[in-house]
Write an enzyme that holds these catalytic residues in place. Structure first.
Site, PDB file in Angstrom:
ATOM      1  N   ASN A 208       0.544  -9.867  18.627  1.00 28.16           N
ATOM      2  CA  ASN A 208      -0.973  -9.763  18.021  1.00 28.16           C
ATOM      3  C   ASN A 208      -1.830 -10.865  18.547  1.00 28.16           C
ATOM      4  OD1 ASN A 208      -0.737 -12.100  15.948  1.00 28.16           O
ATOM      5  ND2 ASN A 208       0.875 -10.651  15.167  1.00 28.16           N
ATOM      6  N   ASP A 277       4.799  -7.114  11.303  1.00 28.71           N
ATOM      7  CA  ASP A 277       5.539  -6.304  10.198  1.00 28.71           C
ATOM      8  C   ASP A 277       6.605  -5.145  10.618  1.00 28.71           C
ATOM      9  OD1 ASP A 277       3.915  -7.504   8.129  1.00 28.71           O
ATOM     10  OD2 ASP A 277       2.132  -6.307   8.514  1.00 28.71           O
ATOM     11  N   LYS A 287      14.581  -2.273  32.263  1.00 28.21           N
ATOM     12  CA  LYS A 287      12.975  -2.347  32.278  1.00 28.21           C
ATOM     13  C   LYS A 287      12.861  -0.573  32.126  1.00 28.21           C
ATOM     14  CE  LYS A 287       8.824  -2.892  34.868  1.00 28.21           C
ATOM     15  NZ  LYS A 287       8.364  -3.042  36.019  1.00 28.21           N
ATOM     16  N   PHE A 325      -1.280 -17.136   3.920  1.00 34.19           N
ATOM     17  CA  PHE A 325      -2.521 -16.641   4.270  1.00 34.19           C
ATOM     18  C   PHE A 325      -2.557 -15.138   3.870  1.00 34.19           C
ATOM     19  CE2 PHE A 325      -5.197 -19.679   6.799  1.00 34.19           C
ATOM     20  CZ  PHE A 325      -4.269 -20.661   6.746  1.00 34.19           C
ATOM     21  N   LYS A 339      -0.705 -10.380  -3.047  1.00 33.17           N
ATOM     22  CA  LYS A 339       0.373 -11.250  -2.321  1.00 33.17           C
ATOM     23  C   LYS A 339       0.865 -12.666  -2.837  1.00 33.17           C
ATOM     24  CE  LYS A 339      -1.461  -9.036   1.936  1.00 33.17           C
ATOM     25  NZ  LYS A 339      -2.461  -9.261   3.119  1.00 33.17           N
ATOM     26  N   LYS A 343       4.816 -12.379  -3.153  1.00 38.36           N
ATOM     27  CA  LYS A 343       5.423 -13.460  -2.204  1.00 38.36           C
ATOM     28  C   LYS A 343       6.006 -14.943  -3.102  1.00 38.36           C
ATOM     29  CE  LYS A 343       3.087 -11.488   1.425  1.00 38.36           C
ATOM     30  NZ  LYS A 343       3.597 -11.078   2.824  1.00 38.36           N
TER      31      LYS A 343
HETATM   32  O1  PMT Z   1      -3.685 -18.307  14.925  1.00 42.84           O
HETATM   33  P1  PMT Z   1      -5.375 -18.121  14.941  1.00 42.84           P
HETATM   34  O2  PMT Z   1      -5.995 -17.484  16.165  1.00 42.84           O
HETATM   35  O3  PMT Z   1      -6.011 -19.342  14.646  1.00 42.84           O
HETATM   36  O4  PMT Z   1      -5.749 -17.028  13.829  1.00 42.84           O
HETATM   37  C1  PMT Z   1      -5.471 -17.418  12.364  1.00 42.84           C
HETATM   38  C2  PMT Z   1      -4.878 -16.555  11.556  1.00 42.84           C
HETATM   39  C3  PMT Z   1      -6.068 -15.294  11.608  1.00 42.84           C
HETATM   40  C4  PMT Z   1      -3.699 -15.590  12.057  1.00 42.84           C
HETATM   41  C5  PMT Z   1      -4.595 -16.929  10.159  1.00 42.84           C
HETATM   42  O5  PMT Z   1      -5.699 -17.465   9.552  1.00 42.84           O
HETATM   43  C6  PMT Z   1      -4.132 -15.866   9.078  1.00 42.84           C
HETATM   44  O6  PMT Z   1      -4.903 -15.060   8.279  1.00 42.84           O
HETATM   45  N1  PMT Z   1      -2.646 -15.786   9.253  1.00 42.84           N
HETATM   46  C7  PMT Z   1      -1.936 -14.667   8.310  1.00 42.84           C
HETATM   47  C8  PMT Z   1      -1.932 -13.547   9.044  1.00 42.84           C
HETATM   48  C9  PMT Z   1      -1.083 -12.284   8.334  1.00 42.84           C
HETATM   49  O7  PMT Z   1      -0.098 -11.762   8.834  1.00 42.84           O
HETATM   50  O8  PMT Z   1      -1.794 -11.967   7.176  1.00 42.84           O
HETATM   51  P2  PMT Z   1      -1.064 -10.701   6.233  1.00 42.84           P
HETATM   52  O9  PMT Z   1      -2.045 -10.798   5.148  1.00 42.84           O
HETATM   53  O10 PMT Z   1      -0.548  -9.880   6.824  1.00 42.84           O
HETATM   54  O11 PMT Z   1       0.252 -11.723   5.364  1.00 42.84           O
HETATM   55  C10 PMT Z   1       0.199 -12.571   4.450  1.00 42.84           C
HETATM   56  C11 PMT Z   1       1.186 -13.821   4.347  1.00 42.84           C
HETATM   57  O12 PMT Z   1       2.506 -13.101   4.620  1.00 42.84           O
HETATM   58  C12 PMT Z   1       0.727 -14.558   5.693  1.00 42.84           C
HETATM   59  O13 PMT Z   1       1.054 -15.933   5.221  1.00 42.84           O
HETATM   60  C13 PMT Z   1       1.866 -14.297   6.625  1.00 42.84           C
HETATM   61  O14 PMT Z   1       2.239 -15.283   7.329  1.00 42.84           O
HETATM   62  C14 PMT Z   1       2.907 -13.815   5.700  1.00 42.84           C
HETATM   63  N2  PMT Z   1       3.897 -12.852   6.329  1.00 42.84           N
HETATM   64  C15 PMT Z   1       3.387 -11.558   6.490  1.00 42.84           C
HETATM   65  C16 PMT Z   1       4.209 -10.413   7.367  1.00 42.84           C
HETATM   66  C17 PMT Z   1       5.699 -10.702   7.341  1.00 42.84           C
HETATM   67  N3  PMT Z   1       6.565  -9.898   7.816  1.00 42.84           N
HETATM   68  N4  PMT Z   1       5.965 -11.992   6.994  1.00 42.84           N
HETATM   69  C18 PMT Z   1       5.311 -12.900   6.378  1.00 42.84           C
HETATM   70  O15 PMT Z   1       5.872 -14.129   6.235  1.00 42.84           O
END
Ligand code: PMT
Length: 399
Positions: A208, A277, A287, A325, A339, A343
């Site tokens: 991503n 995810d 390939k 985040f 969240k 979490k």
């Molecule tokens: O890297 P940059 O270009 O500076 O951009 C920053 C950012 C946009 C990536 C950052 O600010 C941000 O928002 N990161 C979290 C992105 C995300 O996956 O958000 P989410 O709402 O889908 O997930 C919620 C939280 O669970 C996040 O802390 C994520 O790291 C965590 N997560 C999500 C999915 C997963 N399978 N495992 C996780 O640990």
């Protein structure tokens, strides 16, 4: 208490004019500022301007008779509490990297024994040039603090990285270097950054847009404030911060395994990575060839990845602070709160990734800090380093 003395080394780039404001601000704080200009810098701004603002003789020439110093370069270096090179041109960075001392400022750099802040500013192609990048790595290895230039429209008309960072950020960096806050001393902090990657076949993968900037800023800020930092790094092209233990990973499974391994030793865990995810159910061993018939479909079957923070949340110890985040596009606060619960987080940093200047790839972010006990604190648009500082402030409060 005696005022601290800062040496501001100005080299020959168009951004030199912005440093006049910086000097003015530092003077207003009661700091003693000695400006040293290269010959190139004096083509952009006159020494008289800096003399008027700093209230001190401006030093430009290795051979000039100084009223204040018998042996100029040694005398100046002995006075300093901090040396700042801003803007730092590609040429001056190269001189610093190789110890060349052919003018007053480069000679002062060699005679100097205090911390050095380097603020590069130049054309994007010059900044990306391998030689410049290698020289910046050398400066990092010397223990100099090297700021990252900002991206945007440059004076030469090109858009890209190379712009002088905001004066507020340079000012904050100077404050942090002069009066270091060490409120995370003795703490271990782990942060993940960037995108995870899921293989499709040996040459293709799913990822991503996360650049890792947000996570790297958190690692840098935490390290500057005394923490021992582990940065679990997805696929990022960024220069790793000096003094941080960087553990590169590829997939979400691998990231999860590494973070679970480090978890027991950590006081603080911050999940800023954009973890995929889903992963591909069956990774092809060879390939996959392009079909002869363009209408032939390739259907990929995806299965869920582990939720890393949720896994870590399950094994959270009483004293551990876990921060997540939330990358949201609607119902920001409500979704972020869910969240926190699922979490088992202490607080969450919600960013509306549809807003300009927020989320993926940008140098800035617009976030709201939402705590488990219901506090909702929206912050204005800030550089990612400032956002990192606000997050660490909150962590320190909870710790
Ligand atoms: O890297 P940059 O270009 O500076 O951009 C920053 C950012 C946009 C990536 C950052 O600010 C941000 O928002 N990161 C979290 C992105 C995300 O996956 O958000 P989410 O709402 O889908 O997930 C919620 C939280 O669970 C996040 O802390 C994520 O790291 C965590 N997560 C999500 C999915 C997963 N399978 N495992 C996780 O640990």
């Amino acid at each position: 208490m005696m005022a601290k003395t800062i040496g501001i080394g100005v080299t020959g780039g168009i951004a030199a004019y912005k440093i006049v404001d910086l000097v003015s601000r530092l003077k207003k704080d009661g700091l003693d500022v000695v400006v040293i200009m290269t010959e190139g810098a004096a083509k952009f701004v006159t020494p008289l301007t800096f003399k008027t603002i700093s209230g001190r003789e401006v030093l430009t020439d290795l051979w000039q008779e100084s009223q204040e110093f018998k042996v100029q370069h040694i005398g100046v270096a002995e006075q300093l509490d901090l040396l700042v090179i801003a803007p730092a041109t590609a040429n001056f960075i190269a001189k610093m990297a190789y110890g060349i001392a052919d003018d007053l400022l480069s000679t002062i750099v060699l005679a100097n024994t205090v911390s050095v802040l380097v603020v590069p500013a130049m054309n994007s192609n010059m900044y990306r040039n391998t030689a410049v990048q290698r020289n910046l790595t050398i400066l990092n290895e010397y223990g100099y603090r090297v700021m990252k230039p900002e991206s945007g429209m440059l004076a030469c008309g090109v858009t890209g990285p190379g712009r002088l960072p905001e004066l507020d950020d340079i000012y904050d960096e100077i404050q942090q270097m002069l009066y270091p806050k060490k409120d995370l001393a003795g703490k271990r902090l782990m942060v993940n950054a960037g995108t995870t990657c899921e293989d499709i076949d040996p040459v293709r993968f799913i990822a991503n847009r996360s650049s890792g900037k947000m996570g790297f800023c958190i690692a840098e800020e935490a390290s500057a404030r005394g923490a021992e930092v582990v940065l679990v790094n997805g696929r990022c092209q960024l220069e790793p911060p000096a003094g941080v233990n960087v553990v590169p990973v590829w997939s979400a499974d691998e990231m999860c395994e590494v973070m679970r391994k480090y978890q027991p030793a950590c006081d603080v865990i911050i999940g800023s990575a954009a973890v995929g995810d889903f992963k591909v159910a069956t990774v092809e061993t060879h390939k996959r060839k392009k079909p002869d018939d363009k209408s032939e479909k390739w259907v990929l079957e995806l299965v869920g990845n582990p939720d890393i923070l949720q896994e870590l949340g399950k094994h959270k110890t009483g004293r551990q602070v876990i921060v997540g985040f939330a990358a949201e596009t609607e119902n920001i606060v409500e979704n972020a709160r869910k969240k926190i619960e699922t979490k088992n987080l202490d607080f969450i940093v919600a960013n509306d990734v549809t807003q300009e200047g927020a989320g993926f790839e940008t140098d800035t972010n617009i976030v709201t800090l939402i705590t488990r006990d219901g506090e909702v604190k929206p912050l204005p648009k800030m550089s990612k380093r400032e956002v990192a500082a606000a997050i660490i402030d909150k962590v320190v409060e909870i710790l």
